[in-house]
Design a protein around this motif. Structure first.
Motif, PDB file in Angstrom:
ATOM      1  N   ASN A 113      18.181  -3.691 -40.344  1.00  0.00           N
ATOM      2  CA  ASN A 113      18.074  -3.619 -42.143  1.00  0.00           C
ATOM      3  C   ASN A 113      18.733  -2.093 -42.097  1.00  0.00           C
ATOM      4  OD1 ASN A 113      17.378  -2.845 -44.312  1.00  0.00           O
ATOM      5  ND2 ASN A 113      16.321  -1.449 -44.005  1.00  0.00           N
ATOM      6  N   THR A 308      16.639   4.644 -34.769  1.00  0.00           N
ATOM      7  CA  THR A 308      16.110   3.614 -35.779  1.00  0.00           C
ATOM      8  C   THR A 308      14.987   3.272 -35.543  1.00  0.00           C
ATOM      9  OG1 THR A 308      17.930   2.509 -36.629  1.00  0.00           O
ATOM     10  CG2 THR A 308      16.298   1.758 -37.385  1.00  0.00           C
ATOM     11  N   VAL A 310      10.870   0.907 -36.625  1.00  0.00           N
ATOM     12  CA  VAL A 310      10.276  -0.283 -37.301  1.00  0.00           C
ATOM     13  C   VAL A 310       8.977  -0.880 -37.017  1.00  0.00           C
ATOM     14  CG1 VAL A 310      10.355  -2.308 -38.872  1.00  0.00           C
ATOM     15  CG2 VAL A 310      12.477  -1.218 -38.003  1.00  0.00           C
ATOM     16  N   SER A 312       5.102  -2.518 -38.296  1.00  0.00           N
ATOM     17  CA  SER A 312       5.307  -4.000 -39.157  1.00  0.00           C
ATOM     18  C   SER A 312       3.584  -4.378 -38.899  1.00  0.00           C
ATOM     19  CB  SER A 312       6.478  -5.494 -39.014  1.00  0.00           C
ATOM     20  OG  SER A 312       6.294  -5.492 -37.548  1.00  0.00           O
ATOM     21  N   ASP A 337       6.287  -3.918 -43.763  1.00  0.00           N
ATOM     22  CA  ASP A 337       6.624  -2.774 -42.643  1.00  0.00           C
ATOM     23  C   ASP A 337       6.907  -1.340 -43.379  1.00  0.00           C
ATOM     24  OD1 ASP A 337       9.365  -3.302 -43.986  1.00  0.00           O
ATOM     25  OD2 ASP A 337       9.388  -5.292 -43.680  1.00  0.00           O
ATOM     26  N   TRP A 339      10.235   1.330 -42.072  1.00  0.00           N
ATOM     27  CA  TRP A 339      11.641   0.997 -41.641  1.00  0.00           C
ATOM     28  C   TRP A 339      12.289   2.302 -42.239  1.00  0.00           C
ATOM     29  CZ3 TRP A 339      15.846   2.262 -42.796  1.00  0.00           C
ATOM     30  CH2 TRP A 339      18.040   1.929 -41.961  1.00  0.00           C
TER      31      TRP A 339
END
Length: 653
Positions: A113, A308, A310, A312, A337, A339
């Motif tokens: 992303n 980063t 994430v 989900s 999700d 992020w």
């Protein structure tokens, strides 16, 4: 006109080859794909899917996943950073191609992303069971970023009772060495799979040294009515970045580094728990995943430190049912999700500390109806809510967030006219949500939330099987609004004026007597602006940068002895407009190029030996370049000249 002529030529060639074979139609085993997030037979769905099998990978001249993919019609790969994680672009999106091509690992999203590429180098080739390439939008089932297509990389799972291990190593030009191990342990109900690799190379360019370590593990329990698996992966990459060269620098020394002090260090990992359970006629499944990535880098004197993460969760079900006397399969699910991204850097001495987030919640339904034995009709829809925003911690006044409700739908039909002929058609819509680099400009420190990109798509095609050959022809058209774009000439983010993608993809594959196989494919792609202006210059009808009109691949494999085989692949990419030249004013295009690769393999008792040549005819080319209107000249990333490699693998059983 060219599309009509190209279509006629391909159909004529396919028909000629089929008639020349003078053998009856042959129907192989049903091809199983996961295009509906559950395993299904390919010809039961109105989809356009290509399969790369483990056998294809073993015989291929490719050394990486992007090299494999770019041998298929409609897919381009380009180096725009000097990283081994190159951009992969399906159906002509140019510089934003990887943001419009969704990549999954065992059905779980691994596309970033950010304005960065997928971590292709973290996926060892010997860990892959097959790759499914779904052309055209997969937005209903998978969400944003799938307008060009979806690539699902499926890793190996040991069969019950399978016990094997392997060790492999290799060496190549430019100081390259690699090693790896693989272990497969399959019990009656429990199996374990592990792959680890190490790569050390100086690469073609100065200041482009790479050290890469990867590990993938999969533990699975399988019972009579379901399965549970736990997948984990980790990667560690140390990479030097050579930068782009001007035309004059390439002429003087194409291997030199423009940025001798730039580097990037990346560490990452993921953990995914998956389960599937059959309850009566219903199949229930779910994936719960976590992925993280940390990068420290220096780009043209600017330090970068980013993190980063994430989370989900994707529960879903598959329900066979009857409606109107017809057999149906309904797939329904929820995607969630969360992020987050935190970056600390300094640009031209000014601190930039963006703290960004994106949260997606969606529900979807996808139903396939079998009408008799010849017709399959699919209908699907998705309701998608996204929240996204960013705050510059170094300048809190630069902060904004936004919520948007998005939709996607898909209608498709496939007709099995005979065992040899299966035409299909589909229409639908898709979207792409702005990523952190779309809404925050590191160069200016300005937050500017852009609108989501939307697209309307149509596609018709046909699959043909006759004698030793299989053939595929597809015509597609995509009409896109608010296309998300980063202008490398002005360092600004924007929604582009309306654009259009349309083209023809054609391919044929033949296998003769199990000792000789052949493939050829061709892509004609038109990517253009429908209206609008760029910097006050009208651009209606102009070509979108970095999209070649013509591209083709051809390859042949010959098992000329019981244990020996040779494979050769030639890839042609036509001229394309330089990145940053939306006005088409430069007066020059990136040159066309043709690259030929060759590989020889020998299989002995437990051994698989290989040797080959990349870029056999020493083509001097580049697949990414940006136009600098201030100079005016261009800057490019020269690609490697001729190189040789040798590999050896030993398997224990």
């Amino acid at each position: 006109m060219l599309i009509r002529y190209g279509t006629a030529a391909v159909l004529s060639a396919a028909a000629w080859c089929a008639m020349a074979a003078e053998v009856p139609v042959t129907v192989g085993e049903p091809v199983i794909v996961t295009a509906t997030r559950f395993e299904d037979r390919y010809l039961d769905k109105p989809v356009n899917v290509s399969i790369i099998t483990a056998e294809d990978i073993k015989n291929s001249t490719a050394r990486t996943v992007p090299e494999l993919l770019r041998q298929l019609p409609g897919i381009r790969a380009r180096d725009s950073s000097g990283s081994p994680n190159v951009q992969v672009d399906m159906r002509g999106f140019g510089i934003s191609g990887d943001q419009n091509t969704l990549v999954l690992l065992d059905g779980v999203r691994i596309s970033e992303n950010e304005q960065t590429t997928v971590n292709w180098s973290g996926i060892p080739l010997n860990a892959i069971e097959r790759i499914e390439i779904l052309r055209g939008s997969g937005a209903v089932l998978y969400g944003g970023g799938a307008t060009g297509g979806t690539i699902n990389i499926i890793t190996k799972t040991p069969a019950a009772g399978q016990r094997s291990a392997s060790m492999h190593g290799g060496a190549a030009t430019y100081g390259t060495s690699e090693a790896g191990v693989g272990v497969n342990l399959g019990g009656e109900n429990v199996s374990l799979n592990f792959h680890g690799t190490y790569l050390n190379t100086d690469n073609y360019r100065d200041n482009n040294r790479l050290r890469q370590k990867n590990a993938l593990a999969d533990m699975r329990w399988t019972g009579d009515r379901g399965s549970i698996s736990l997948k984990a992966g980790a990667d560690d990459q140390d990479l030097r970045l050579p930068g782009a060269l001007s035309a004059a620098q390439i002429e003087a020394d194409r291997r030199q580094a423009a940025t001798p002090n730039d580097f990037s260090n990346r560490t990452g990992g993921f953990l995914v728990a998956s389960g599937e359970r059959r309850v009566g006629a219903v199949t229930l499944a779910a994936d719960l995943g976590y992925r993280e990535k940390d990068i420290t880098a220096s780009i043209i004197g600017s330090p970068i430190d980013s993190a980063t993460s994430v989370w989900s969760f994707s529960p879903r079900l598959k329900l066979p049912h009857k409606l109107g006397g017809w057999r149906n399969h309904l797939v329904a699910g929820v995607d969630w999700d969360d992020w987050s991204f935190l970056n600390k850097t300094s640009v031209f001495g000014q601190p930039r500390d963006p703290d960004a987030f994106q949260r997606n919640q969606a529900v979807y339904l996808h139903n396939t109806t079998a009408i008799g034995n010849a017709w399959n009709v699919s209908l699907g829809g998705r309701l998608h809510r996204v929240e996204y925003g960013v705050t510059d911690l170094a300048n809190p006044s630069q902060s904004d967030e936004r919520t948007r409700n998005l939709t996607a739908y898909e209608i498709g039909v496939r007709h099995r006219a005979s065992a040899a002929l299966s035409p299909y058609a589909k229409i639908g819509t898709s979207f792409r949500v702005p990523n952190v680099n779309d809404v925050y400009n590191l160069f200016t420190g300005v937050v500017g939330l852009l609108e989501p990109q939307t697209s309307r798509e149509q596609e018709i095609g046909v699959d043909i099987r006759h004698g030793p050959g299989t053939y595929r022809l597809a015509l597609y058209r995509m009409t896109i609004d608010n296309e998300l774009y980063f202008d490398p000439a002005t360092f600004t983010n924007r929604n582009l004026p309306p654009t259009r993608r349309q083209g023809v993809e054609a391919e044929g594959k033949w296998r003769f007597a199990r000792s000789f196989d052949l493939f050829v494919n061709y892509t004609y792609a038109v990517s253009e602006f429908r209206s609008g202006d760029f910097g006050g210059v009208p651009i209606a009808g102009n070509e979108v940068p970095l999209v070649p009109r013509h591209a083709a691949n051809a390859g042949a494999g010959w098992a000329f002895a019981p244990r020996a085989r040779g494979d050769i692949v030639a890839s042609y990419v036509g001229e394309q407009v330089f990145d940053g030249d939306e006005t088409n004013a430069f007066g020059r295009k990136m040159p066309a190029y043709t690259v030929v690769d060759f590989k020889f393999t020998y299989e002995g008792t437990g051994w698989l030996l290989g040797a080959g040549v990349k870029n056999l005819f020493n083509e001097k080319y580049f697949n990414y370049a940006v136009f600098d209107s201030f100079t005016p000249t261009f800057f490019a990333y020269p690609q490697p000249e001729r190189s040789v490699f040798v590999t050896a693998q030993y398997s224990f059983r």
